[in-house]
Design a protein around this motif. Structure first.
Motif, mmCIF file in Angstrom:
data_model
loop_
_atom_site.group_PDB
_atom_site.id
_atom_site.type_symbol
_atom_site.label_atom_id
_atom_site.label_comp_id
_atom_site.label_asym_id
_atom_site.label_seq_id
_atom_site.Cartn_x
_atom_site.Cartn_y
_atom_site.Cartn_z
ATOM 1 N N VAL A 1 0.857 -1.186 0.000
ATOM 2 C CA VAL A 1 0.000 0.000 0.000
ATOM 3 C C VAL A 1 0.890 1.232 0.000
ATOM 4 O O VAL A 1 1.813 1.342 0.811
ATOM 5 C CB VAL A 1 -0.936 0.026 1.231
ATOM 6 C CG1 VAL A 1 -1.823 1.268 1.206
ATOM 7 C CG2 VAL A 1 -1.782 -1.239 1.296
ATOM 8 N N LEU A 2 0.618 2.147 -0.915
ATOM 9 C CA LEU A 2 1.327 3.419 -0.994
ATOM 10 C C LEU A 2 0.410 4.517 -0.474
ATOM 11 O O LEU A 2 -0.728 4.641 -0.933
ATOM 12 C CB LEU A 2 1.731 3.705 -2.440
ATOM 13 C CG LEU A 2 2.320 5.082 -2.742
ATOM 14 C CD1 LEU A 2 3.647 5.286 -2.018
ATOM 15 C CD2 LEU A 2 2.484 5.267 -4.252
ATOM 16 N N VAL A 3 0.900 5.299 0.485
ATOM 17 C CA VAL A 3 0.141 6.428 1.017
ATOM 18 C C VAL A 3 0.909 7.696 0.677
ATOM 19 O O VAL A 3 2.051 7.877 1.122
ATOM 20 C CB VAL A 3 -0.058 6.318 2.544
ATOM 21 C CG1 VAL A 3 -0.849 7.525 3.060
ATOM 22 C CG2 VAL A 3 -0.775 5.015 2.894
ATOM 23 N N LEU A 4 0.299 8.556 -0.129
ATOM 24 C CA LEU A 4 0.910 9.826 -0.502
ATOM 25 C C LEU A 4 0.176 10.959 0.209
ATOM 26 O O LEU A 4 -1.052 11.056 0.097
ATOM 27 C CB LEU A 4 0.833 10.053 -2.011
ATOM 28 C CG LEU A 4 1.538 9.046 -2.922
ATOM 29 C CD1 LEU A 4 1.312 9.418 -4.380
ATOM 30 C CD2 LEU A 4 3.023 8.979 -2.605
ATOM 31 N N ALA A 5 0.916 11.784 0.933
ATOM 32 C CA ALA A 5 0.335 12.967 1.566
ATOM 33 C C ALA A 5 0.779 14.176 0.763
ATOM 34 O O ALA A 5 1.976 14.462 0.674
ATOM 35 C CB ALA A 5 0.804 13.079 3.013
#
Length: 199
Positions: free
Chosen positions: A89-93
């Motif tokens: 899972v990639l989480v970009l803020a």
């Protein structure tokens, strides 16, 4: 057990809404998925150079012909790419800066969108190599832009992620943050509700 890669791109360490959303997301995710491994990459504290001749040389030249600067650039790109490859899972803020993503996030993308590694060219066009991954993008925006012509953030990130094979992408927008208290509270409440549902 899954592995999350969390990429922060706000220029601010204090008072950043996107960082607050990330912290809330991670708190909820860890409560629901306590065995998951979380890797965090802060693009403000470890600034990446923009795409330059050293990085291009590191990608394109045989190892024996690379300069020390090109070798260092390739090693940095390899480290970032390996983090992405290992993630489920990639989480970009991503705060919105001038209708788009921060330049630090663009620099990260320039390091990990790599022919032969995260995508390949075929007779029918480019093909992403990161299928099976999921991405969640947390944005913070001063105005209200979702679905409008001035939103160059979501369409660009969707295209960039799809290019490397990540098609399962969910955006959570906190909008109207600079439009007065009512808009700000509504925007944060909408984002937090979505975070609770996703995490």
């Amino acid at each position: 057990m899954s592995r999350l890669l969390v990429v922060e791109s706000s220029a601010r360490q204090q008072g950043s809404i996107s960082r607050q959303l990330t912290a809330e997301f991670l708190q909820r995710w860890q409560a629901s998925h306590p065995a998951d491994q979380i890797i965090q990459r802060d693009l403000a504290s470890t600034v990446l150079p923009h795409l330059d001749t050293d990085l291009l040389g590191g990608w394109m030249k045989p190892a024996a012909e690379q300069t020390p600067a090109e070798q260092a650039a390739l090693a940095r790109s390899n480290e970032l790419t390996e983090e992405l490859l290992a993630a489920d899972v990639l989480v970009l803020a991503a705060p919105m800066y001038n209708f788009g993503i921060p330049s630090t996030l663009k620099a990260w993308l320039d390091h990990v969108l790599r022919a032969g590694v995260t995508f390949k060219y075929t007779e029918t066009g480019p093909q992403g190599l990161l299928s099976g991954k999921r991405a969640i993008v947390l944005t913070a925006r001063g105005g209200v832009y979702a679905g409008g012509p001035l939103d160059h953030q979501e369409p660009y990130l969707r295209q960039a992620l799809a290019f490397i094979g990540i098609h399962d992408v969910q955006f959570i927008h906190a909008e109207g943050l600079n439009m007065g208290d009512e808009f700000q509270q509504r925007g944060l409440a909408t984002a937090r509700q979505a975070i609770a549902e996703v995490a």
